[in-house]
Design an enzyme around this catalytic site. Structure first.
Site, mmCIF file in Angstrom:
data_model
loop_
_atom_site.group_PDB
_atom_site.id
_atom_site.type_symbol
_atom_site.label_atom_id
_atom_site.label_comp_id
_atom_site.label_asym_id
_atom_site.label_seq_id
_atom_site.Cartn_x
_atom_site.Cartn_y
_atom_site.Cartn_z
ATOM 1 N NE ARG A 7 4.001 -7.589 10.923
ATOM 2 C CZ ARG A 7 3.507 -6.650 9.974
ATOM 3 N NH1 ARG A 7 2.503 -7.369 9.126
ATOM 4 N NH2 ARG A 7 4.209 -5.549 9.626
ATOM 5 C CD GLU A 65 -2.649 1.038 2.417
ATOM 6 O OE1 GLU A 65 -2.931 0.314 3.446
ATOM 7 O OE2 GLU A 65 -3.240 2.216 2.765
ATOM 8 C CE LYS A 90 3.080 0.171 4.725
ATOM 9 N NZ LYS A 90 2.545 -0.119 3.601
#
Ligand code: ATP
Ligand code: MG
Length: 574
Positions: free
Chosen positions: A272, A47, A282
């Site tokens: 992850r 994204e 982020k």
């Protein structure tokens, strides 16, 4: 290897004899059964709402690596469904970072926003099939009606609208008749489903916001769960790899594709990457930048790809690191030292050695003639003979590291001290005969030493030994430089380890950047160009920062030669 990594996977052996990770096993199983006709098509779907970090690097290596291994392709897809947080700057940075890591998406640069028409048409299809409805509940109400893990949800009072009414309202949502948040389109699944994601999830929301690609064409935007699987399907993705938190979205991923009866990729989840002493989210990285805890996205202390690139990391080291940590189904924290070790290993092979004095102390060789200069030969890289040799100037006034001299040396200190003899790297033995101090402060300002001309090259013909070898530069020939020493951005391995009521920012390391303005380098380094990497002997690996000016290079310490934190930890235990 550090011990606190993720638990390793069982590693069965593939047809070629190499061990497979669990994702490769799935792919090979598909290839055996012919589910995708032997095709492997992956994608990396960021994204564009921030810069990529080292966690993304893992996903990039995994997706591109898998495609390469099985003769397939990997797409780059910008998951640009949220116009409010996304920026062109981020798209450009993402492309730069993926390329720098060494991967090529060729002409397959896609945007989820390119699929908005198709996604909308499919949504109408679900409305017509009675599988989606327009709901007037507010966001808070939707959450409230959803129930909990232990309590079933409650059906929306709008759930049983007729197909005609739903279609009419959905079309009017699309043309902008209603304000933000007034209505949503929801999938009609099961409000009592044990998986909360299946309790009539929202597919579309109203958002009157300009999109960087579609402009003002849309005022309704698809949610992740509606956009992602269908985008995968449009691109013919076979293996849609995502992180573990999407595992319980998979039933919804499958449901949407099944309702539409379109090409059905396989979603596969892996754990992850989490790294100690840093944050990989982020949202937090944006916070560090906007609150100026760091100097921008590419601050060399940041775990962003832009940051570690500027710091001097090599793409090879990052790829090796990602390969080494493997893929797992279990969340864990990888110790930062794994990343640093991968880098040391790479740079040890290819970084040219040089001498740099970070905190200089003057040394006058009293028996060396004033004005005399010798060129001494130094080996550029003991690991790589082809790197050759260079000349370093030796003269009467030298500079050594302040730390390499102690007036009262402790027992295990083998470097220079009054009356003590040491070897100057690539040069001579010198012996300290006199210590000059500032009469006011008592600070040592200069050492007088004698050298032994017979020890040129570093060995004594009479066979006498010295215990220490130190680096040096010639004062009049040395180049000036600024040196930036970096340490972990956070003081604790887990930045979230904070007292009640505080957040990870209290763990920011106030000494994560130390700037040395008066460093002196051997002359050849004055010409180093931005991005060049060196091993400063006994100090670590350094790279030339873009802040460098002609005649005034700035060097970043990429990593020290050894893991000083491990040493500190060991010291504590003693
Ligand atoms: P963040 O939590 O940092 O905001 P994200 O998952 O929202 O990350 P995306 O841009 O959606 O960021 O991620 C693109 C791809 O990278 C996704 O497939 C995601 O699963 C993967 N990814 C993100 N963070 C990590 C991580 N720490 N380790 C491995 N893969 C990751
Ligand atoms: Mg995401």
């Amino acid at each position: 290897m550090p011990a606190n990594g993720v638990p390793g996977d069982a590693k069965p052996t593939g047809a070629g004899g190499a061990s497979l990770n669990f994702i490769e096993e799935i792919v090979e199983e598909h290839n055996r059964t012919g589910r995708f006709g032997g095709r492997v098509q992956t994608r990396f779907p960021p994204e564009p709402n921030g810069y990529l970090h080292i966690g993304h690097a893992k996903s990039i290596c995994l997706n591109f690596g898998l495609a390469a291994k099985y003769g397939g392709q990997c797409n780059l897809r910008m998951d640009d469904t949220n116009p409010v947080k996304e920026e062109v700057e981020y798209i450009e940075s993402i492309k730069r970072d993926v390329r720098w890591l060494g991967f090529d998406w060729e002409d397959r640069e896609y945007y989820a926003s390119e699929y908005f028409d198709q996604l909308y048409a499919w949504a109408e299809q679900l409305v017509l099939a009675g599988k989606a409805y327009v709901c007037d509940l507010t966001g808070d109400q939707v959450r409230e009606y959803r129930g909990t893990l232990t309590k079933p949800g409650k059906e929306s009072p709008y759930r049983n609208r007729s197909v005609e009414e739903n279609l009419d309202l959905f079309r009017r949502m699309r043309v902008g008749e209603f304000p933000d948040g007034a209505r949503t389109l929801r999938a009609k699944i099961d409000m009592a489903h044990p998986n909360l994601n299946m309790r009539d999830p929202v597919m579309y929301r109203i958002l009157h916001a300009e999109h960087q690609h579609t402009g003002n064409k849309w005022c309704i935007y698809p949610m992740y769960d509606w956009a992602h699987g269908q985008s995968d399907s449009i691109e013919g993705i076979t293996h849609s790899i995502c992180t573990l938190e999407f595992e319980n979205h998979r039933p919804l991923y499958d449901w949407c594709l099944d309702q539409l009866g379109i090409f059905h990729p396989q979603q596969i989840e892996f754990a992850r990457l989490n790294l100690s002493y840093t944050v990989l989210s982020k949202r937090r990285l944006i916070q560090l930048v906007t609150e100026k805890h760091v100097n921008g996205w590419d601050d060399p202390r940041m775990p962003t790809i832009a940051g570690i690139r500027r710091r001097g990391y090599t793409p090879e080291a990052i790829r090796n690191f990602c390969e080494r940590i493997g893929v797992s189904k279990f969340n864990g924290v990888i110790d930062m030292s794994w990343l640093e070790d991968a880098l040391r290993e790479d740079l040890n092979r290819r970084a040219a050695r040089a001498m740099a004095v970070l905190n200089p102390l003057r040394v006058v060789i009293t028996n060396y003639d004033e004005g005399q200069v010798e060129s001494l030969e130094a080996i550029n890289n003991p690991e790589d003979e082809s790197a050759g040799t260079r000349k370093v100037p030796f003269a009467r006034t030298l500079l050594i590291e302040r730390d390499d001299f102690r007036e009262d040396p402790p027992k295990d200190f083998f470097r220079l001290a009054p009356g003590r003899e040491v070897r100057l790297r690539w040069a001579y033995f010198i012996k300290c005969t006199n210590v000059i101090k500032d009469p006011k402060t008592g600070e040592v300002v200069e050492l007088h030493c004698t050298y032994d001309p017979a020890t040129r090259g570093g060995n004594a013909p009479d066979g006498r030994k010295v215990k220490g070898t130190i680096h040096w530069v010639s004062a009049e020939h040395a180049a000036d430089a600024e040196i930036r020493l970096y340490d972990h951005l956070f003081l604790k391995p887990d930045p979230d380890d904070v007292p009640e009521g505080q957040d990870y920012r209290v763990n920011l390391n106030p000494n994560s950047l130390v700037v040395l303005k008066a460093a002196k380098l051997e002359p050849s380094l004055g010409q180093a160009r931005v991005g060049n990497r060196f091993q400063f002997e006994r100090q670590g690996y350094f790279s030339v920062d873009p802040d460098s000016q002609p005649g005034r290079p700035v060097f970043n310490r990429i990593v020290a030669l050894r893991d000083t934190w491990a040493k500190i930890e060991k010291g504590k235990k003693k």
